[in-house]
Design an enzyme around this catalytic site. Structure first.
Site, PDB file in Angstrom:
ATOM      1  N   ASP A  94      39.282  50.162  26.754  1.00 59.53           N
ATOM      2  CA  ASP A  94      39.215  48.734  27.058  1.00 59.53           C
ATOM      3  C   ASP A  94      37.867  48.139  26.683  1.00 59.53           C
ATOM      4  OD1 ASP A  94      39.579  46.222  28.186  1.00 59.53           O
ATOM      5  OD2 ASP A  94      39.107  46.906  30.212  1.00 59.53           O
ATOM      6  N   ASP A 281      39.229  41.840  22.961  1.00 58.57           N
ATOM      7  CA  ASP A 281      39.556  42.693  24.102  1.00 58.57           C
ATOM      8  C   ASP A 281      40.795  43.540  23.836  1.00 58.57           C
ATOM      9  OD1 ASP A 281      39.930  43.842  26.544  1.00 58.57           O
ATOM     10  OD2 ASP A 281      40.299  41.987  27.633  1.00 58.57           O
TER      11      ASP A 281
END
Length: 396
Positions: A94, A281
């Site tokens: 992430d 992201d």
């Protein structure tokens, strides 16, 4: 000429053999899993602001807590190992957070999410070192909490020594029960790391485990082929992109935040008119933005709101939908309707959902757009810590 051949071979070797490859698998998101079970996601998240969480808690010298996003729509995971001998886990890599956390063997028997996932057991590792510092990540539905521990972390062929990570003994709500992944491996900057823990990639850099201080993501958007994608540590792979990378500087070293010059939806609508900030992201499947602007965008493409914050589109109209263009660093990155619409099976039928969603990120961190997997899947992305920049190239 012989020297030229040797030089080209050396360059190719760096881009292919010197990097460490982590296969990524694509899975059904928590949101879709809960919806398939007949659960009303909106009710589950009522009052939680869509499981938004704070990364980085305030102290006398720490930055202000920053609200970001949730893992309801995360879709890609890979494997890592902890300890000696290695205990294997699946994690979301992430770029929108900075901590590594995994379920602990010491979690409560009432923590159903923990019981359903792989759990770390320090007693079975010869390289485990107790730390004990408490950590917590505040989600809308409660606090994911536990304590810090230290152990070796194995990612592909790389062994990161003395990595601090969170052993989670409490996971909030029902969301993580449905998760296909065990934990999260954050790859953003140290600034937003809870308890100031050095992120895994920072430890790789300090221990000189990678040839270059960069990593890149290829996300395969074809649901019928494997692998789902690949994380490359230390470089890029030309087979995944065409043309050259176009780089833009990181504007704030917390998330992988960049400046976006503007957005357009065909000739119908212009957003981000005076420029805006966006983060890149990998932990978010969708593209998200300020709710008012996203509502205007959904209206422009003829999307119909659903009760769960999602928007549905008539599948027959997808080929004629307007192109959405993102202007970044003097370049235009375009997505066609086929690229920003998600086809999902629900009740035995195929439905088409918009790949964009409104998400309120208040100041001081926001407002922010989030360029998630819908965008990254079309543009192979390199995250460069050496020069603090992000690069995009058209995916093959």
């Amino acid at each position: 000429m012989k020297f030229l051949y040797l030089f080209l071979f050396a360059v190719f070797a760096w881009t292919s053999d010197a990097i460490v490859r982590i296969p990524l698998k694509k899975f059904r998101s928590i949101r879709r899993t809960l919806s398939d079970s007949g659960l009303n996601v909106e009710q589950l998240l009522a009052g939680t602001n869509s499981l938004q969480h704070n990364q980085g808690f305030p102290s006398s010298n720490a930055p202000t807590p920053e609200t970001l996003k949730n893992y309801m729509d995360a879709q890609y995971y890979g494997e890592i190992g902890l300890g000696t001998p290695v205990q294997m886990f699946t994690v979301v890599f992430d770029t929108g957070s900075s901590n590594l956390w995994l379920p602990s063997i010491h979690c409560s028997f009432t923590d159903i999410a923990c019981l359903l996932h792989h759990k770390y057991n320090g007693a079975k590792s010869s390289t485990y070192v107790k730390n004990g510092t408490e950590f917590a990540i505040q989600y809308g539905s409660g606090s994911l909490s536990g304590y810090l521990s230290q152990d070796s972390c194995t990612i592909g062929d790389i062994v990161v020594e003395k990595q601090l990570f969170g052993e989670a003994i409490k996971q909030p709500g029902v969301a993580f029960i449905a998760a296909k992944f065990d934990g999260i491996l954050g790859m953003a900057y140290p600034r937003i790391s809870v308890d100031g823990v050095p992120p895994v990639f920072d430890m790789m850099m300090s221990q000189k485990k990678v040839e270059q201080n960069v990593f890149s993501f290829y996300l395969n958007r074809n649901p019928d082929t494997e692998p789902g994608g690949e994380l490359l540590l230390g470089g890029t792979d030309p087979k995944y992109y065409t043309g050259d990378f176009n780089y833009v500087p990181v504007t704030r070293q917390a998330y992988w935040q960049i400046h976006m010059d503007g957005m357009s939806i065909g000739s119908q609508l212009t957003l981000c008119k005076d420029g805006c900030e966006a983060i890149v992201d990998t932990g978010t499947s969708l593209i998200t933005g300020p709710p008012a602007e996203v509502r205007a965008l959904q209206k422009a493409i003829g999307a119909i709101p659903l009760i769960q914050g999602e928007y549905m589109i008539d599948c027959k109209k997808v080929p004629t939908l307007p192109t959405i263009s993102f202007n970044v660093g003097g370049k235009t990155y375009s997505l066609t309707g086929e690229q920003y619409v998600l086809k999902e099976s629900q009740g035995g039928k195929t439905i088409c959902l918009s790949g964009l969603m409104g998400l309120e990120i208040p100041p001081p961190a926001g407002p922010l757009w989030i360029l998630g997997d819908v965008f990254i899947g079309q543009y192979y992305t390199v995250f460069d810590r050496e020069s603090n920049r992000v690069g995009f190239a058209k995916s093959t």
